[in-house]
Design a protein around this motif. Sequence first.
Motif, short mmCIF file in Angstrom:
data_model
loop_
_atom_site.label_atom_id
_atom_site.label_comp_id
_atom_site.label_asym_id
_atom_site.label_seq_id
_atom_site.Cartn_x
_atom_site.Cartn_y
_atom_site.Cartn_z
N THR A 1 0.82 -1.21 0.00
CA THR A 1 0.00 0.00 0.00
C THR A 1 0.86 1.26 0.00
O THR A 1 2.07 1.22 0.26
N THR A 2 0.21 2.39 -0.27
CA THR A 2 0.91 3.68 -0.25
C THR A 2 1.46 3.97 1.14
O THR A 2 2.58 4.50 1.28
N GLU A 3 0.70 3.61 2.16
CA GLU A 3 1.14 3.82 3.55
C GLU A 3 2.38 2.98 3.85
O GLU A 3 3.30 3.43 4.54
N GLU A 4 2.41 1.77 3.32
CA GLU A 4 3.57 0.90 3.55
C GLU A 4 4.79 1.39 2.78
O GLU A 4 5.93 1.28 3.27
N GLU A 5 4.58 1.95 1.61
CA GLU A 5 5.69 2.55 0.87
C GLU A 5 6.29 3.71 1.67
O GLU A 5 7.50 3.90 1.68
N LYS A 6 5.41 4.46 2.33
CA LYS A 6 5.88 5.59 3.15
C LYS A 6 6.71 5.08 4.34
O LYS A 6 7.70 5.69 4.72
N GLU B 1 10.89 -5.54 8.83
CA GLU B 1 11.72 -4.42 9.29
C GLU B 1 10.93 -3.11 9.34
O GLU B 1 11.09 -2.30 10.26
N ALA B 2 10.04 -2.93 8.36
CA ALA B 2 9.25 -1.70 8.30
C ALA B 2 8.04 -1.74 9.22
O ALA B 2 7.45 -0.70 9.52
N GLY B 3 7.65 -2.94 9.66
CA GLY B 3 6.51 -3.06 10.55
C GLY B 3 5.18 -3.10 9.83
O GLY B 3 4.17 -2.58 10.33
N PHE B 4 5.14 -3.74 8.66
CA PHE B 4 3.87 -3.88 7.93
C PHE B 4 2.89 -4.70 8.76
O PHE B 4 3.29 -5.61 9.49
N SER B 5 1.61 -4.41 8.60
CA SER B 5 0.59 -5.18 9.31
C SER B 5 0.41 -6.56 8.70
O SER B 5 -0.10 -7.48 9.34
N GLU B 6 0.84 -6.72 7.45
CA GLU B 6 0.74 -8.00 6.74
C GLU B 6 2.05 -8.27 6.02
O GLU B 6 2.60 -7.38 5.37
#
Length: 207
Positions: free
Chosen positions: A38-43, A181-186
Amino acid sequence: MDKRDPRFKSIKRSTRKVYSDLRKKGVSAHVKHAPTITTEEEKLLKDKMILDVDTPKGLLKKICCLKGGEDRRSLKPSQFFRLKTSPSYHYIKNGSKNKSGALQAENKEVVIQAVPENVPQHLIYLFHLFLSKVPEYAILKDVFYLHPKSTASLNPEGKWYHSVLVGKNKLSNMVKEMSIEAGFSELKTNYSLRATGATVLFSAGVI
């Protein structure tokens, strides 16, 4: 018994017809599609500097993100060549083979054009930077993904990578490790790159 045994041919034909009939009736295996980024995950990736191209690890991860799927380890420097008369790279995509070993498609040449306003994100800049940072070994042996050096021992003007290939498992789990590492929810996988690219193109009306 060898799967190429002629006696298997009749069985294959029969089962293929059964599978075809079942699909026509709406009976099929459930296909689980790879989750998109998602865009939020890219951020998150950007904010945590996971894809920072000013570091060996970040540049390697960024380059890995440019090619989805599981066949990335077969990528070679010789598949890219830069034209002196044009700010572009030509990428030779090797023909793929099916399970029986038959060639499905011939080699395909793809032109990667520069987009100056996207520096330092556009492909020309990234490939040029990456190839300038790999040791001569990589070019001579025609290998692409190499282990990054630690930033502590890094010479900004020198090479950023060891003459040691990144393992298959490491490459296969690259996106998964980044999502942790980024802390994605999935959790995401390498296939998520392809799914994300296709989704973006579809949303933009390109495909």
